[in-house]
Design an enzyme around this catalytic site. Structure first.
Site, PDB file in Angstrom:
ATOM      1  CB  ILE A   1     -21.456  -7.348 -32.896  1.00 49.49           C
ATOM      2  CG1 ILE A   1     -22.236  -7.842 -33.183  1.00 49.49           C
ATOM      3  CG2 ILE A   1     -23.004  -6.669 -31.969  1.00 49.49           C
ATOM      4  CD1 ILE A   1     -21.881  -9.184 -32.628  1.00 49.49           C
TER       5      ILE A   1
ATOM      6  CG  HIS B   1     -16.806  -1.017 -23.068  1.00 50.63           C
ATOM      7  ND1 HIS B   1     -17.483  -1.444 -22.622  1.00 50.63           N
ATOM      8  CD2 HIS B   1     -18.052  -0.069 -24.206  1.00 50.63           C
ATOM      9  CE1 HIS B   1     -19.030  -1.321 -22.413  1.00 50.63           C
ATOM     10  NE2 HIS B   1     -19.281  -0.170 -23.644  1.00 50.63           N
ATOM     11  CG  PHE B   2     -13.001   5.120 -23.647  1.00 45.03           C
ATOM     12  CD1 PHE B   2     -12.665   3.908 -22.675  1.00 45.03           C
ATOM     13  CD2 PHE B   2     -12.969   6.035 -23.423  1.00 45.03           C
ATOM     14  CE1 PHE B   2     -11.889   4.646 -21.862  1.00 45.03           C
ATOM     15  CE2 PHE B   2     -12.687   5.995 -22.162  1.00 45.03           C
ATOM     16  CZ  PHE B   2     -12.469   5.757 -21.343  1.00 45.03           C
ATOM     17  CG  HIS B   3     -19.438   3.117 -27.551  1.00 43.79           C
ATOM     18  ND1 HIS B   3     -19.947   2.070 -28.580  1.00 43.79           N
ATOM     19  CD2 HIS B   3     -19.098   2.741 -26.373  1.00 43.79           C
ATOM     20  CE1 HIS B   3     -20.794   1.421 -27.428  1.00 43.79           C
ATOM     21  NE2 HIS B   3     -20.462   1.842 -26.939  1.00 43.79           N
TER      22      HIS B   3
HETATM   23  P1  5GP Z   1     -21.811   0.263 -23.978  1.00 38.76           P
HETATM   24  O1  5GP Z   1     -24.011   0.518 -23.956  1.00 38.76           O
HETATM   25  O2  5GP Z   1     -22.205  -0.801 -22.479  1.00 38.76           O
HETATM   26  O3  5GP Z   1     -21.227   1.108 -23.875  1.00 38.76           O
HETATM   27  O4  5GP Z   1     -22.037  -0.015 -25.108  1.00 38.76           O
HETATM   28  C1  5GP Z   1     -21.917  -1.815 -25.497  1.00 38.76           C
HETATM   29  C2  5GP Z   1     -21.960  -2.241 -26.909  1.00 38.76           C
HETATM   30  O5  5GP Z   1     -20.885  -3.461 -27.055  1.00 38.76           O
HETATM   31  C3  5GP Z   1     -22.774  -2.242 -28.292  1.00 38.76           C
HETATM   32  O6  5GP Z   1     -22.648  -0.854 -29.021  1.00 38.76           O
HETATM   33  C4  5GP Z   1     -22.866  -3.482 -28.263  1.00 38.76           C
HETATM   34  O7  5GP Z   1     -22.781  -3.588 -29.506  1.00 38.76           O
HETATM   35  C5  5GP Z   1     -21.183  -4.191 -28.142  1.00 38.76           C
HETATM   36  N1  5GP Z   1     -20.917  -5.376 -28.315  1.00 38.76           N
HETATM   37  C6  5GP Z   1     -21.696  -6.164 -27.718  1.00 38.76           C
HETATM   38  N2  5GP Z   1     -21.494  -7.399 -27.703  1.00 38.76           N
HETATM   39  C7  5GP Z   1     -20.907  -7.377 -28.407  1.00 38.76           C
HETATM   40  C8  5GP Z   1     -19.999  -8.868 -28.738  1.00 38.76           C
HETATM   41  O8  5GP Z   1     -19.684  -9.925 -28.329  1.00 38.76           O
HETATM   42  N3  5GP Z   1     -19.281  -8.060 -29.928  1.00 38.76           N
HETATM   43  C9  5GP Z   1     -18.817  -6.714 -29.859  1.00 38.76           C
HETATM   44  N4  5GP Z   1     -17.348  -6.474 -31.112  1.00 38.76           N
HETATM   45  N5  5GP Z   1     -19.815  -5.749 -29.833  1.00 38.76           N
HETATM   46  C10 5GP Z   1     -20.228  -6.206 -28.441  1.00 38.76           C
END
Ligand code: 5GP
Length: 140
Positions: free
Chosen positions: A31, A99-101
């Site tokens: 998102i 989760h993996f980016h």
């Molecule tokens: P983290 O910092 O936990 O590795 O990254 C979490 C990721 O999830 C962030 O890049 C954020 O933009 C994404 N994200 C958080 N909430 C949502 C959501 O409701 N929908 C989508 N599609 N992405 C999300």
């Protein structure tokens, strides 16, 4: 176990732009993308961090990462990607569900987008490596 926003997306209670799904894994567009095509690959098992993820779901993620990466690169024209897994709050993890980016990088287009890494290598002595390696191997 965790019931995060990603569990709600997996259950279909919260909308997301889903690009892939099988029995074990879902992939959605992030998102807040760092670059065009930034996607998340999420195991359906509600493990908060990767050290608590089962082998079965870990393997399922590994199985689809290359395929999803290829599709994103083909569609966006990305010349490279960073695959990132923030594990734990100290590592920048914001959503407590593994989760993996997949974060595309572009040469000559969209400069300055994607993951910026501040990587400052340290050093590793022979003694340190032997001792550390020995201790870790014992647990595997
Ligand atoms: P983290 O910092 O936990 O590795 O990254 C979490 C990721 O999830 C962030 O890049 C954020 O933009 C994404 N994200 C958080 N909430 C949502 C959501 O409701 N929908 C989508 N599609 N992405 C999300």
């Amino acid at each position: 176990m965790t019931d995060s926003i990603f569990s709600k997306i997996i259950r279909g209670e919260v909308p997301a732009h889903k690009i892939y799904e099988d029995d074990f894994v879902i992939s959605i567009l992030d998102i807040g993308p760092l670059s065009e095509g930034h996607a998340l690959v999420i195991p359906k098992e509600p493990a908060a961090t990767i050290d608590t993820l089962s082998d079965e779901f870990a393997a399922a993620v590994g199985r689809v990462l290359p395929r999803i990466t290829r599709a994103i690169q083909k569609v966006t024209g990305a010349t490279a990607v960073n695959i990132l897994q923030n594990n734990g709050a100290d590592a920048g993890q914001a959503v407590d569900h593994v989760h993996f980016h997949i974060i595309p990088k572009f040469t000559g287009r969209n400069p300055g987008t994607g993951l910026m890494i501040d990587w400052t290598p340290g050093s590793l002595s022979q003694d340190e490596a032997l001792e550390l390696g020995k201790q870790i191997k014992r647990l595997l």
